[in-house]
Each structure stands twice: as structure tokens, then as C-alpha cells.
Write a protein that holds these residues in place. Structure first.
Motif, mmCIF file in Angstrom:
data_model
loop_
_atom_site.group_PDB
_atom_site.id
_atom_site.type_symbol
_atom_site.label_atom_id
_atom_site.label_comp_id
_atom_site.label_asym_id
_atom_site.label_seq_id
_atom_site.Cartn_x
_atom_site.Cartn_y
_atom_site.Cartn_z
ATOM 1 N N VAL A 226 -5.301 0.683 4.781
ATOM 2 C CA VAL A 226 -5.121 -0.696 4.316
ATOM 3 C C VAL A 226 -4.657 -1.582 5.466
ATOM 4 C CG1 VAL A 226 -3.709 -2.185 2.848
ATOM 5 C CG2 VAL A 226 -4.728 -0.098 1.912
ATOM 6 N N ILE B 170 -8.406 2.575 -3.285
ATOM 7 C CA ILE B 170 -8.697 3.692 -2.385
ATOM 8 C C ILE B 170 -7.646 4.788 -2.445
ATOM 9 C CG2 ILE B 170 -9.912 2.137 -0.817
ATOM 10 C CD1 ILE B 170 -7.530 2.359 1.094
ATOM 11 N N VAL B 171 -6.558 4.589 -3.191
ATOM 12 C CA VAL B 171 -5.470 5.561 -3.157
ATOM 13 C C VAL B 171 -5.908 6.927 -3.671
ATOM 14 C CG1 VAL B 171 -4.575 4.884 -5.432
ATOM 15 C CG2 VAL B 171 -3.035 5.918 -3.739
ATOM 16 N N LYS B 172 -6.806 6.974 -4.665
ATOM 17 C CA LYS B 172 -7.246 8.261 -5.207
ATOM 18 C C LYS B 172 -8.087 9.055 -4.216
ATOM 19 C CE LYS B 172 -5.447 8.288 -9.342
ATOM 20 N NZ LYS B 172 -4.443 9.304 -9.708
ATOM 21 N N ALA C 101 0.834 -1.207 0.000
ATOM 22 C CA ALA C 101 0.000 0.000 0.000
ATOM 23 C C ALA C 101 0.865 1.253 0.000
ATOM 24 C CB ALA C 101 -0.920 -0.014 1.220
ATOM 25 N N PRO D 77 -5.372 -1.195 -1.815
ATOM 26 C CA PRO D 77 -4.730 0.119 -2.000
ATOM 27 C C PRO D 77 -4.931 0.703 -3.397
ATOM 28 C CG PRO D 77 -3.097 -1.651 -1.901
ATOM 29 C CD PRO D 77 -4.395 -2.233 -1.450
ATOM 30 N N THR E 44 0.901 4.084 -2.909
ATOM 31 C CA THR E 44 0.641 5.483 -2.557
ATOM 32 C C THR E 44 1.738 6.405 -3.098
ATOM 33 O OG1 THR E 44 -0.489 4.749 -0.545
ATOM 34 C CG2 THR E 44 0.205 7.060 -0.639
ATOM 35 N N THR F 199 -14.266 2.990 -4.795
ATOM 36 C CA THR F 199 -14.266 2.040 -3.673
ATOM 37 C C THR F 199 -15.502 1.159 -3.649
ATOM 38 O OG1 THR F 199 -15.319 3.675 -2.235
ATOM 39 C CG2 THR F 199 -12.899 3.628 -2.263
ATOM 40 N N VAL G 136 -8.183 8.378 -0.684
ATOM 41 C CA VAL G 136 -7.589 8.445 0.658
ATOM 42 C C VAL G 136 -6.231 9.131 0.628
ATOM 43 C CG1 VAL G 136 -6.858 7.082 2.660
ATOM 44 C CG2 VAL G 136 -8.840 6.363 1.322
ATOM 45 N N THR H 128 -3.452 6.059 2.720
ATOM 46 C CA THR H 128 -3.777 4.722 2.206
ATOM 47 C C THR H 128 -3.091 3.592 2.982
ATOM 48 O OG1 THR H 128 -4.221 5.569 -0.013
ATOM 49 C CG2 THR H 128 -3.684 3.238 0.173
ATOM 50 N N TYR I 238 -2.377 9.940 0.961
ATOM 51 C CA TYR I 238 -1.216 9.470 1.727
ATOM 52 C C TYR I 238 -1.609 8.638 2.954
ATOM 53 C CZ TYR I 238 -2.263 13.345 4.921
ATOM 54 O OH TYR I 238 -2.875 14.199 5.803
#
Length: 321
Positions: free
Chosen positions: A259, A247-249, A36, A244, A40, A55, A251, A255, A253
Motif C-alpha cells: 500500500v 489486498i489484505v487477503k 493499512a 488495503p 492487516t 483485487t 498479500v 499489505t 502481512y
């Protein structure tokens, strides 16, 4: 093994490591968190991942996965609790059989007349002690049988060298010990030491021990189907490794932290189900068969009036075997 019950403070329970699911899943949890973090950093630096990935798929899969994990863990705990109930029945049955040996086996009414021989007190005492010791040997042998251990030398205080040697070639050693007890009860009945109406009571106790053993063997030899367990492992791994990317877009940093928390929950539930599926093993939360066996031994030998008794087992490093 088992983590003995004690009252921990909220903080100590929160930070406890030994006896929890964390040691079993630490490697996969660490890998998922590092993955993750890599995702990120890559996305924040290069904008690599597509912004249209939402998500929603992970929410739907996560809900279904939580239900599946809950069902599997309930099944595993049912097996654990049934194993504990069977060993509780073993404790009671051995105590009952010991009481029956000490009270029902002896000189019968009419001894010394009508052709009924009197009982030699010394021979009777030897027989009673032999049978109780053989019962203790059965308990220890049963524990080793469930744990696939080959340590017949532990039975030497309770059985003769000839009896131990005869068990070497047996595939089911506890059953062989019960068989020998049945033969010895028959011999005592033929010698007039057991009333004909009492012999079925003793036989019923041996049958109860056989039923308890059969129940434990059923749990041990019939695991949760591999296809179901394998599917759960695969879905948990795929979900946590893919999380990851989804949800990275949204959440950013944070992430790796998100995770890590989600993976801890799913990997933890998965590991708990694995650990308690076979309650007779040597994992931290399995049943303390050695402690139960030692307690039975001490209880039964006290009924014989013995004083040179082994100590009850105490937890070592927070675990009771």
C-alpha cells in the motif's frame, strides 16, 4: 523557486528529500500506511474482512486513475513550460529594448541645422539611464505582480520616490510602468532624439512586453478547473484508503508495504501536478523568477557601463528562488 540542475549520483537521487514531492504528501502517505497496518493486524488476528473481495476492482480503477493523473500532469507541465518560454522571451525582449535605447535614441542626422536642435550629451545619457532603469523596475515589478507581493520599496534604486508613490494605487503596476515608458519615448521623439522611423521599433518592444505579461497572467489567473482537480484528489484518496481492504487477503502481512508503494506513486503524481500548475509561485519546483530578474538587472546595467552590480542569486539550501 527551483531545484537547480546538477548531476546527482543514482543513490543520492534515490534518497533525495528536498525538492521532491515527498514533503507535500508525507502526511497522507503516513496515514495510508498506518491504516493499512491496522487493517492487516485486524484481519490476521480476527479474520475480519470478507475473503470474496478481490483485487480486480482496484486493478481497473488504478489503470484509469493512472491515465487521468498522467493527463493532468501533462497539462500542468505544459503550463510550466509555457511560463518558462514566456520568461525566456522576457529576457530577450529586455535585452533588445536596452540595445535599442542605447543605439536608436540620440542625436539625429541634421542636428544643429534646419531648425533641429543639438542634443545635450548629459541630458541624453540621463534619459538613456532612466529608461533602462525603468525597464529593470518593470521586470522586478512584474515578478512581484505574478507572486502577489507588495514590496515596492525594492524598486527604489531604479525609480524615484514620486514614481513609486504613483504606483501605490495601481491595480496593474507593471502596465503602469510600461505606460510611463511610452510617454517618455514620445517626449524624446518630440524633442528630436528619436527618428520617426525608429519610434515604431521602440513601441513594438513595449508591445512585446505587454504580450509576454498577458501570457503569464493568463496562466496565473486560469488554473485547471477546480471540478477536475477536486475529482482527481477524491479518487486518489478513496483508492489509496480502500486499497488495503482489497489486498489484505491475498498479500497478508506485506499489505502495508504494498500500500505504501502504490500510495507513494499516486499521491506523488497528484502532488506534482498541484506544484507545477502555477509556475510563478514559491514552491520548490516553480520558476526561479527572482534569479531571472536579478540576471536581467545585471545584464542591463552592464550595458550602461555600471560596475557596482548586485551578485547573481545562488541556490540556498538547494533551492533557487
Amino acid at each position: 523557486m527551483m531545484v537547480p540542475e546538477r548531476r546527482y549520483s543514482w543513490l543520492r537521487l534515490l534518497l533525495k528529500y528536498r525538492g521532491t514531492a515527498l514533503p507535500r504528501m508525507f502526511g497522507r502517505l503516513l496515514f495510508t500506511t498506518l491504516l493499512a497496518a491496522a487493517v492487516t493486524v485486524t484481519d490476521l488476528k480476527f479474520g475480519f474482512f470478507h475473503p470474496d473481495l478481490t483485487t480486480i476492482p482496484f486493478t481497473l480503477v488504478g489503470l484509469s486513475l493512472g491515465i487521468f493523473l498522467g493527463f493532468r500532469n501533462n497539462t500542468s507541465y505544459d503550463r510550466f513550460w509555457e511560463g518558462r518560454k514566456l520568461w525566456g522571451a522576457l529576457v530577450n525582449t529586455t535585452r533588445n529594448l536596452t540595445r535599442q535605447i542605447l543605439t536608436l535614441v540620440g542625436q539625429q542626422p541634421g542636428a544643429g541645422s534646419n531648425g533641429v536642435p543639438e542634443v545635450d550629451p548629459e541630458a541624453l545619457e540621463t534619459f538613456r539611464r532612466e529608461m533602462v532603469h525603468r525597464l529593470i523596475a518593470y521586470v522586478h515589478c512584474f515578478r512581484m505582480h505574478l507572486r502577489d507581493q507588495d514590496r515596492l520599496d525594492e524598486l527604489s534604486p531604479m525609480l524615484t520616490a514620486t514614481e513609486i508613490e504613483s504606483l501605490q494605487g495601481e491595480t496593474n503596476r507593471p502596465v503602469a510602468i510600461l505606460q510611463s515608458m511610452g510617454y517618455r519615448f514620445r517626449d524624446a521623439w518630440q524633442r528630436g532624439w528619436i527618428h520617426p522611423q525608429h519610434l515604431p521599433i521602440l513601441e513594438q518592444s513595449l508591445t512585446a512586453l505587454t504580450d509576454i505579461q498577458g501570457g503569464c497572467e493568463r496562466i496565473k489567473n486560469t488554473p485547471i478547473p477546480l471540478s477536475y482537480t477536486s475529482l482527481i484528489h477524491q479518487i486518489v484518496a478513496i483508492y489509496c484508503f480502500a486499497l488495503p481492504f482489497g489486498i489484505v487477503k491475498s498479500v497478508g502481512y506485506l499489505t502495508p508495504i504494498v500500500v505504501c508503494i502504490v500510495a507513494y506513486a499516486f499521491f506523488g503524481l497528484d502532488a506534482i501536478g498541484d506544484e507545477i500548475e502555477n509556475p510563478f509561485g514559491m514552491d520548490a519546483n516553480d520558476l526561479p523568477l527572482s534569479g531571472l530578474s536579478r540576471m536581467i538587472e545585471v545584464n542591463l546595467r552592464q550595458r550602461l557601463g555600471e560596475t557596482d552590480l548586485p551578485p547573481l542569486l545562488k541556490p540556498k539550501h538547494g533551492l533557487l528562488t
